[in-house]
Write a protein that holds these residues in place. Structure first.
Motif, mmCIF file in Angstrom:
data_model
loop_
_atom_site.group_PDB
_atom_site.id
_atom_site.type_symbol
_atom_site.label_atom_id
_atom_site.label_comp_id
_atom_site.label_asym_id
_atom_site.label_seq_id
_atom_site.Cartn_x
_atom_site.Cartn_y
_atom_site.Cartn_z
ATOM 1 N N TRP A 44 0.864 -1.188 0.000
ATOM 2 C CA TRP A 44 0.000 0.000 0.000
ATOM 3 C C TRP A 44 0.900 1.237 0.000
ATOM 4 C CZ3 TRP A 44 -4.462 0.450 4.093
ATOM 5 C CH2 TRP A 44 -5.334 1.477 3.741
ATOM 6 N N PRO A 45 1.462 1.580 -1.175
ATOM 7 C CA PRO A 45 2.458 2.651 -1.244
ATOM 8 C C PRO A 45 1.989 4.018 -0.726
ATOM 9 C CG PRO A 45 2.406 1.411 -3.290
ATOM 10 C CD PRO A 45 1.265 0.929 -2.459
ATOM 11 N N ASP A 46 0.721 4.334 -0.868
ATOM 12 C CA ASP A 46 0.244 5.648 -0.420
ATOM 13 C C ASP A 46 -0.479 5.585 0.929
ATOM 14 O OD1 ASP A 46 -1.982 4.333 -1.401
ATOM 15 O OD2 ASP A 46 -2.860 6.127 -2.310
ATOM 16 N N LEU A 47 -0.119 4.599 1.751
ATOM 17 C CA LEU A 47 -0.742 4.441 3.069
ATOM 18 C C LEU A 47 -0.622 5.705 3.910
ATOM 19 C CD1 LEU A 47 -2.078 2.718 5.298
ATOM 20 C CD2 LEU A 47 0.206 1.907 5.900
ATOM 21 N N GLY A 48 0.527 6.367 3.838
ATOM 22 C CA GLY A 48 0.744 7.579 4.629
ATOM 23 C C GLY A 48 -0.223 8.701 4.305
ATOM 24 N N ASP A 49 -0.855 8.637 3.141
ATOM 25 C CA ASP A 49 -1.831 9.659 2.752
ATOM 26 C C ASP A 49 -3.200 9.432 3.376
ATOM 27 O OD1 ASP A 49 0.161 10.740 1.156
ATOM 28 O OD2 ASP A 49 -0.530 9.687 -0.648
ATOM 29 N N HIS A 50 -3.408 8.281 3.970
ATOM 30 C CA HIS A 50 -4.680 7.912 4.591
ATOM 31 C C HIS A 50 -4.452 7.795 6.098
ATOM 32 C CE1 HIS A 50 -6.167 7.026 0.554
ATOM 33 N NE2 HIS A 50 -5.005 6.408 0.358
ATOM 34 N N VAL A 51 -4.662 8.893 6.794
ATOM 35 C CA VAL A 51 -4.285 8.991 8.208
ATOM 36 C C VAL A 51 -4.952 7.919 9.067
ATOM 37 C CG1 VAL A 51 -4.266 10.497 10.230
ATOM 38 C CG2 VAL A 51 -3.813 11.436 7.964
ATOM 39 N N THR A 52 -6.232 7.723 8.898
ATOM 40 C CA THR A 52 -6.940 6.740 9.718
ATOM 41 C C THR A 52 -6.343 5.353 9.519
ATOM 42 O OG1 THR A 52 -8.989 8.014 9.671
ATOM 43 C CG2 THR A 52 -9.178 5.669 10.195
ATOM 44 N N ALA A 53 -6.176 4.957 8.275
ATOM 45 C CA ALA A 53 -5.594 3.644 7.994
ATOM 46 C C ALA A 53 -4.159 3.572 8.513
ATOM 47 C CB ALA A 53 -5.631 3.366 6.492
ATOM 48 N N LEU A 94 -9.234 9.266 19.915
ATOM 49 C CA LEU A 94 -8.758 10.472 19.225
ATOM 50 C C LEU A 94 -9.223 10.618 17.783
ATOM 51 C CD1 LEU A 94 -5.081 10.463 20.548
ATOM 52 C CD2 LEU A 94 -6.948 11.968 21.279
ATOM 53 N N LEU A 95 -9.482 9.523 17.095
ATOM 54 C CA LEU A 95 -9.856 9.620 15.677
ATOM 55 C C LEU A 95 -11.082 10.500 15.420
ATOM 56 C CD1 LEU A 95 -8.960 6.127 14.231
ATOM 57 C CD2 LEU A 95 -8.222 8.351 13.340
ATOM 58 N N PRO A 96 -12.134 10.435 16.220
ATOM 59 C CA PRO A 96 -13.269 11.335 15.951
ATOM 60 C C PRO A 96 -12.878 12.822 15.980
ATOM 61 C CG PRO A 96 -13.950 9.589 17.419
ATOM 62 C CD PRO A 96 -12.454 9.471 17.280
ATOM 63 N N PHE A 97 -11.922 13.178 16.834
ATOM 64 C CA PHE A 97 -11.452 14.566 16.874
ATOM 65 C C PHE A 97 -10.697 14.916 15.588
ATOM 66 C CE2 PHE A 97 -12.030 13.448 21.318
ATOM 67 C CZ PHE A 97 -12.781 14.526 21.767
ATOM 68 N N HIS A 98 -9.957 13.954 15.079
ATOM 69 C CA HIS A 98 -9.248 14.169 13.812
ATOM 70 C C HIS A 98 -10.251 14.309 12.670
ATOM 71 C CE1 HIS A 98 -6.395 13.874 10.586
ATOM 72 N NE2 HIS A 98 -7.042 12.817 10.120
ATOM 73 N N TRP A 99 -11.228 13.420 12.634
ATOM 74 C CA TRP A 99 -12.234 13.474 11.568
ATOM 75 C C TRP A 99 -13.016 14.776 11.596
ATOM 76 C CZ3 TRP A 99 -14.141 8.081 13.332
ATOM 77 C CH2 TRP A 99 -13.242 7.088 12.882
ATOM 78 N N ALA A 100 -13.207 15.325 12.794
ATOM 79 C CA ALA A 100 -13.937 16.596 12.930
ATOM 80 C C ALA A 100 -13.058 17.802 12.620
ATOM 81 C CB ALA A 100 -14.508 16.718 14.336
ATOM 82 N N ALA A 105 -3.170 15.513 11.784
ATOM 83 C CA ALA A 105 -2.609 14.161 11.648
ATOM 84 C C ALA A 105 -1.399 13.991 12.557
ATOM 85 C CB ALA A 105 -2.239 13.894 10.194
ATOM 86 N N THR A 106 -0.539 14.995 12.586
ATOM 87 C CA THR A 106 0.661 14.921 13.430
ATOM 88 C C THR A 106 0.285 14.828 14.902
ATOM 89 O OG1 THR A 106 1.886 16.205 11.798
ATOM 90 C CG2 THR A 106 2.808 16.106 14.021
ATOM 91 N N ALA A 107 -0.678 15.638 15.318
ATOM 92 C CA ALA A 107 -1.119 15.604 16.717
ATOM 93 C C ALA A 107 -1.781 14.272 17.045
ATOM 94 C CB ALA A 107 -2.071 16.759 16.996
ATOM 95 N N LEU A 108 -2.535 13.732 16.093
ATOM 96 C CA LEU A 108 -3.180 12.429 16.298
ATOM 97 C C LEU A 108 -2.144 11.343 16.550
ATOM 98 C CD1 LEU A 108 -5.615 10.426 16.107
ATOM 99 C CD2 LEU A 108 -5.159 10.362 13.648
ATOM 100 N N VAL A 109 -1.121 11.287 15.705
ATOM 101 C CA VAL A 109 -0.086 10.258 15.849
ATOM 102 C C VAL A 109 0.664 10.449 17.169
ATOM 103 C CG1 VAL A 109 2.068 9.367 14.886
ATOM 104 C CG2 VAL A 109 0.151 9.885 13.373
ATOM 105 N N ALA A 110 1.056 11.677 17.462
ATOM 106 C CA ALA A 110 1.814 11.939 18.691
ATOM 107 C C ALA A 110 0.986 11.632 19.932
ATOM 108 C CB ALA A 110 2.286 13.388 18.712
#
Length: 133
Positions: A44-53, A94-100, A105-110
């Motif tokens: 999945w080369p573009d996985l990084g473009d899909h934050v949730t995944a 945390l994902l619902p906050f990201h989706w809203a 994305a950076t804050a979600l991962v951290a």
């Protein structure tokens, strides 16, 4: 006479075993991410473009590494599954906050990685008898 609490050797030994186990789990999680990342990158080369995944794949990679090590250490499946749940729980919160749009994305991962630590410690403390404590 003082009524100050004292730390016994047993208390220190308990905390040392939990700390050592936490370090082992962290190493196993990193090994899982490092070992499985090339697989995901090629599949999945573009996985990084899909934050949730991307964050769910990271949690999966960490869980697999940790689960393998826990089974090597002869932990039971309930404890393994609880520790795996601790990998996903922060992202589930945390994902619902990201989706809203309230969390980048950076804050979600951290934040997800930071919150894994207390989630893991809670799972470890709950099953401290499995860690020789």
């Amino acid at each position: 006479m003082g009524t100050e609490p004292t730390t016994t050797g047993t208390d220190r030994a308990t905390w040392w075993r939990l700390a050592r186990h936490a370090l082992e789990m962290a190493v196993a999680m990193v090994v899982g991410m490092v070992a499985l990342e090339p697989l995901w990158s090629s599949a999945w080369p573009d996985l990084g473009d899909h934050v949730t995944a991307h964050v769910l794949v990271m949690a999966t990679d960490m869980s697999l590494g940790m689960a393998v090590w826990m089974r090597v250490r002869r932990h039971g499946w309930p404890g393994v599954l609880e520790m795996c749940a601790a990998m996903y729980a922060p992202f589930a919160v945390l994902l619902p906050f990201h989706w809203a749009g309230a969390l980048s994305a950076t804050a979600l991962v951290a934040a997800g990685h930071v919150l894994m630590v207390p989630a893991m410690l809670a799972a470890m403390w709950r099953r401290r008898h499995e860690h020789g404590c």
